[in-house]
Design a protein around this motif. Structure first.
Motif, PDB file in Angstrom:
ATOM      1  N   LYS A 136       1.623   4.997   0.480  1.00  0.00           N
ATOM      2  CA  LYS A 136       1.077   6.182   1.127  1.00  0.00           C
ATOM      3  C   LYS A 136       1.289   7.368   0.194  1.00  0.00           C
ATOM      4  N   ASN A 196      -4.813   9.110   3.260  1.00  0.00           N
ATOM      5  CA  ASN A 196      -5.055   9.632   4.617  1.00  0.00           C
ATOM      6  C   ASN A 196      -5.659  11.040   4.579  1.00  0.00           C
ATOM      7  N   LYS A 219       0.868  -1.175   0.000  1.00  0.00           N
ATOM      8  CA  LYS A 219       0.000   0.000   0.000  1.00  0.00           C
ATOM      9  C   LYS A 219       0.904   1.224   0.000  1.00  0.00           C
ATOM     10  N   ASP A 247      -3.079   5.005  -0.372  1.00  0.00           N
ATOM     11  CA  ASP A 247      -3.815   5.556   0.778  1.00  0.00           C
ATOM     12  C   ASP A 247      -3.404   7.012   0.960  1.00  0.00           C
ATOM     13  N   ASP A 259     -11.477   4.793   5.558  1.00  0.00           N
ATOM     14  CA  ASP A 259     -10.705   4.554   6.785  1.00  0.00           C
ATOM     15  C   ASP A 259     -11.112   5.600   7.834  1.00  0.00           C
ATOM     16  N   GLU A 260     -10.585   6.832   7.705  1.00  0.00           N
ATOM     17  CA  GLU A 260     -10.917   7.872   8.681  1.00  0.00           C
ATOM     18  C   GLU A 260     -12.422   8.167   8.725  1.00  0.00           C
ATOM     19  N   LYS A 268     -10.215  -0.931  12.275  1.00  0.00           N
ATOM     20  CA  LYS A 268      -9.106  -0.877  13.226  1.00  0.00           C
ATOM     21  C   LYS A 268      -9.670  -0.928  14.640  1.00  0.00           C
ATOM     22  N   GLU A 272      -7.535   4.365  -0.779  1.00  0.00           N
ATOM     23  CA  GLU A 272      -8.045   4.534   0.589  1.00  0.00           C
ATOM     24  C   GLU A 272      -8.151   6.012   0.959  1.00  0.00           C
TER      25      GLU A 272
HETATM   26 MG   LIG Z   1      -5.560   4.503   6.102  1.00  0.00          MG
END
Ligand SMILES: [Mg+2]
Length: 378
Positions: A170, A201, A168, A199, A250-251, A274, A225
């Protein structure tokens, strides 16, 4: 009426803040980590001599703080568990939610310790308490998050040689052109058969996200992501609708309520679960059930957990068919210094091997815990 046999009673709880040195810088769209990393380890002791371990690994830019997690455990959750039977997990989780708003990392740590102790008391692994294993290994994804691309390429090539086939990348901590260049080089180096994901973020702005993500689609990504901030659910749903590549939340999804809202508005195609977001395995299970009902596969995500938190999550995944996208449980093996990891996880042929021993099924080295402890509350 027959009464169920009593399970051991919690007699003491120790909360430690531990500190690990990191082998490398880890950069993400929401911030960087390098140098030292702090986590919280909780241990409960029982009248039967059985111990249970749990872990909270918050991240300031993502969820909460180590200081707050330690205080939540030491001050607010301790009175809810001392004198209680370890087997009353759901009741203690409910009491924790009633007594304390938020703090999912601290609640996850407490729940883990209760599951670990309960499994040990019954002589079964945690996954057996959750319905039994549907898999014995979990495909491992490693996150390429080093600003030094050459270092990441060398590491990824090494890892590919040991059987890891999922990476993955970032993205979003550098500019878009640099990210495109990184993806080109990573795809060329690892080959077409490698399962690549990205991802952000939350790093992209909604106004520029669609064109950038469309450009990224040429790299044949398994998913993208959390491209934009969680506070823009309508824009995220629009991206999910517009792109061929699946979008992973995710978030955007911490709780079962978030998962329900995501399912209802078509926010994403899949969910990263998570324990540090959900507040433990029971709520993670609820999220997975909602995701399954909505046709969204699940991924085993992490913040900065070591072997205790990650092994708890591995037991959850082993007993939950919804997790078809693998996991990122690599921190103790690849990011902590080996002499500072309080327990080991087994990685074989690119897969996390789910322990089969009682409770978490891993041996915790108390001497190492003592060496990395910087603060202790008991
Ligand atoms: Mg993430």
């Amino acid at each position: 009426m027959q009464h169920a046999p009593r399970s051991p009673i919690v007699t003491a709880m120790r909360v430690r803040v531990v500190e690990n040195r990191m082998r490398m810088t880890r950069s993400q769209g929401s911030g960087s980590m390098s140098g030292k990393l702090r986590r919280v380890i909780v241990r409960i002791d029982t009248d039967g001599g059985i111990r249970g371990y749990g872990e909270a690994a918050p991240w300031t830019v993502f969820s909460g703080t180590v200081e707050a997690a330690a205080a939540a455990l030491h001050v607010h959750l301790r009175p809810l568990v001392i004198g209680r039977e370890i087997g009353r997990i759901a009741a203690i989780v409910e009491a924790a939610d009633t007594a304390l708003h938020g703090h999912p990392e601290a609640k996850a740590a407490l729940e883990m310790a209760l599951f670990d102790a309960s499994g040990k008391a019954l002589g079964v692994p945690i996954h057996a308490l959750m319905g039994g294993a549907v898999c014995t290994t979990i495909p491992l994804s490693f996150s390429l998050a080093n600003p030094d691309l050459d270092a990441d390429l060398t590491l990824a090539t090494d890892m590919a040689g040991s059987g890891i086939n999922i990476f993955k990348v970032k993205t979003g901590f550098l500019d878009h052109r640099t990210d495109m260049h990184r993806l080109e080089r990573i795809r060329a180096k690892l080959g077409d058969a490698t399962d690549l994901r990205i991802d952000y973020n939350q790093a992209l702005a909604p106004i520029s996200a669609l064109s950038r993500l469309r450009a990224m689609e040429q790299f044949d990504l398994t998913f993208i992501e959390q491209p934009i901030p969680a506070r823009y659910p309508r824009a995220m749903a629009a991206l999910t609708d517009a792109l061929d590549t699946p979008i992973l939340a995710d978030e955007s999804v911490f709780s079962p309520e978030d998962a329900l809202a995501a399912a209802q508005c078509g926010l994403a195609d899949g969910v990263s679960i998570k324990l540090m977001k959900s507040g433990g395995m029971l709520k993670a299970r609820a999220i997975a059930a909602i995701a399954t009902a909505a046709g969204m596969p699940c991924y085993g995500g992490t913040l900065w957990e070591g072997a205790i938190g990650l092994t708890a999550a591995a037991h959850l995944i082993a007993a939950t068919p919804a997790f078809t996208l693998g996991c990122e449980f690599y921190m103790p093996r690849y990011v902590f210094l080996p002499e500072q990891a309080e327990a080991a996880m087994t990685i074989r042929d690119g897969q996390i091997v789910v322990p089969t021993g009682p409770g978490l099924g891993i041996a915790i080295d108390e001497d190492i815990l003592d060496r990395i402890t910087v603060e202790s509350f008991d």
